[in-house]
Scaffold this active site. Structure first.
Site, PDB file in Angstrom:
ATOM      1  N   MET A   4      -1.692  33.943  -3.857  1.00 34.84           N
ATOM      2  CA  MET A   4      -0.487  33.977  -4.705  1.00 34.84           C
ATOM      3  C   MET A   4      -0.368  35.346  -5.365  1.00 34.84           C
ATOM      4  SD  MET A   4      -0.775  30.267  -6.533  1.00 34.84           S
ATOM      5  CE  MET A   4      -1.391  28.833  -5.633  1.00 34.84           C
ATOM      6  N   ASP A  59      -5.491  29.841  -0.748  1.00 32.08           N
ATOM      7  CA  ASP A  59      -4.181  29.951  -1.389  1.00 32.08           C
ATOM      8  C   ASP A  59      -4.020  31.323  -2.016  1.00 32.08           C
ATOM      9  OD1 ASP A  59      -2.835  27.417  -1.014  1.00 32.08           O
ATOM     10  OD2 ASP A  59      -4.487  26.545  -2.148  1.00 32.08           O
ATOM     11  N   SER A  87      -8.837  23.185  -0.245  1.00 32.42           N
ATOM     12  CA  SER A  87      -8.306  24.406  -0.838  1.00 32.42           C
ATOM     13  C   SER A  87      -9.304  24.919  -1.866  1.00 32.42           C
ATOM     14  CB  SER A  87      -6.960  24.105  -1.515  1.00 32.42           C
ATOM     15  OG  SER A  87      -6.672  25.111  -2.458  1.00 32.42           O
ATOM     16  N   MET A 118       5.174  21.836   2.301  1.00 31.86           N
ATOM     17  CA  MET A 118       4.675  21.677   0.931  1.00 31.86           C
ATOM     18  C   MET A 118       5.195  20.370   0.344  1.00 31.86           C
ATOM     19  SD  MET A 118       2.831  24.343   0.211  1.00 31.86           S
ATOM     20  CE  MET A 118       2.630  24.029  -1.538  1.00 31.86           C
ATOM     21  N   HIS A 172      -8.934  26.321   3.391  1.00 36.49           N
ATOM     22  CA  HIS A 172      -7.572  26.709   3.018  1.00 36.49           C
ATOM     23  C   HIS A 172      -7.637  27.710   1.864  1.00 36.49           C
ATOM     24  CE1 HIS A 172      -3.209  25.912   2.803  1.00 36.49           C
ATOM     25  NE2 HIS A 172      -3.345  25.960   1.493  1.00 36.49           N
TER      26      HIS A 172
HETATM   27  C1  DX5 Z   1      -0.315  24.949  -4.207  1.00 37.87           C
HETATM   28  C2  DX5 Z   1      -1.303  25.281  -3.127  1.00 37.87           C
HETATM   29  C3  DX5 Z   1      -2.097  24.109  -2.727  1.00 37.87           C
HETATM   30  C4  DX5 Z   1      -2.904  23.526  -3.850  1.00 37.87           C
HETATM   31  C5  DX5 Z   1      -3.181  22.086  -3.574  1.00 37.87           C
HETATM   32  O1  DX5 Z   1       0.542  26.002  -4.378  1.00 37.87           O
HETATM   33  O2  DX5 Z   1      -0.658  25.764  -1.980  1.00 37.87           O
HETATM   34  O3  DX5 Z   1      -2.915  24.392  -1.598  1.00 37.87           O
HETATM   35  O4  DX5 Z   1      -4.102  24.243  -4.065  1.00 37.87           O
HETATM   36  O5  DX5 Z   1      -3.715  21.489  -4.722  1.00 37.87           O
HETATM   37  P1  DX5 Z   1      -3.740  19.893  -4.899  1.00 37.87           P
HETATM   38  O6  DX5 Z   1      -4.393  19.305  -3.682  1.00 37.87           O
HETATM   39  O7  DX5 Z   1      -4.523  19.704  -6.156  1.00 37.87           O
HETATM   40  O8  DX5 Z   1      -2.305  19.463  -5.034  1.00 37.87           O
HETATM   41 ZN    ZN Z   2      -1.883  25.924  -0.053  1.00 31.67          ZN
END
Ligand code: DX5
Ligand code: ZN
Length: 229
Positions: A46, A44, A17, A146, A42
């Site tokens: 938001m 993310d 990510s 998740m 990946h």
């Molecule tokens: C959280 C994201 C994840 C996050 C994972 O909302 O969807 O993809 O970046 O981060 P780690 O691996 O540090 O938990």
């Molecule tokens: Zn994610």
């Protein structure tokens, strides 16, 4: 065939990510994780509304795509994702994953994603149970479970995802479907074997990969831990 065509389902895929990397050097981070063996990137996304954090718009995703050779796996943690699917597709995202909690009826949106030529993903937050058997499952190319509340990197893994993963895999087998199972949140070598045994095809990792200096070593450690399961 609804699996990312270049991936081998018999081998776990690692999706770093980029949010957990150095955001001032995104193109270099892309090249670093690709050289280190990442299977997918990946992203993310938001919106400060569906989740209390704000990250990558379509222009940033397009810039990432411009630096990338691996498929972009776009995790849309946004309200009203239907308004944005085309823009993120144009930004070079190969998979578009919407959150079940963010939409009324996911079916038309999953169909729209496939019509855009992307893989259709559905994500469930930790408190959301698996959908009941039915046509929804047939529209999925990817189910993203998740293992933390969406919004931030660096949270602790919630082991309740393991049962959900096993349930989803069992349903996939019974129904003869072939969507990919992806897990996201707090994933590191300590939990990778259990996730793989429970059915994970793709492991997302920010802290466990981007948070380490040597990304090749981090990806290899995660993969080895998963395959040891
Ligand atoms: C959280 C994201 C994840 C996050 C994972 O909302 O969807 O993809 O970046 O981060 P780690 O691996 O540090 O938990
Ligand atoms: Zn994610």
């Amino acid at each position: 065939m609804s699996w990312w065509s270049h991936l081998d389902p018999s081998r776990v895929a690692i999706a770093p990510s980029l949010l957990g990397g150095d955001l001032g050097r995104l193109a270099e981070e892309v090249r670093d994780v690709e050289a280190g063996g990442a299977d997918l990137l990946h992203l993310d996304v938001m919106d400060g509304h569906f989740v209390p954090n704000l990250t990558f718009g379509p222009e940033v995703c397009a810039a990432i795509s411009g630096a990338a050779t691996r498929p972009r796996d776009c995790h849309l943690m946004i309200a009203e994702p239907g308004k944005w699917l085309e823009r993120y597709r144009e930004a070079g995202c190969d998979g578009l994953t919407i959150h079940l909690e963010a939409v009324g009826d996911p079916l038309p949106l999953l169909a729209a994603i496939r019509e855009l030529g992307a893989l259709a993903g559905l994500s469930l937050s930790p408190g959301t149970p698996l959908p009941a058997p039915g046509p929804l499952w047939e529209r999925l190319d990817l189910l993203l479970l998740m293992s933390v509340e969406p919004g931030f990197c660096g949270q602790s893994f919630q082991p309740a995802v393991l049962d959900k993963l096993q349930g989803a895999r069992a349903y996939r087998n019974e129904a003869g479907l072939d969507f990919a199972l992806e897990v996201d949140g707090g994933v590191g070598p300590d939990v990778a074997a259990a996730l793989r045994r429970a059915g994970a095809d793709i492991l997302v990792a920010a802290s466990a990969v981007m948070g380490r200096r040597d990304r090749r070593d981090a990806i290899a450690s995660l993969r080895a831990a998963a395959e040891a399961g």
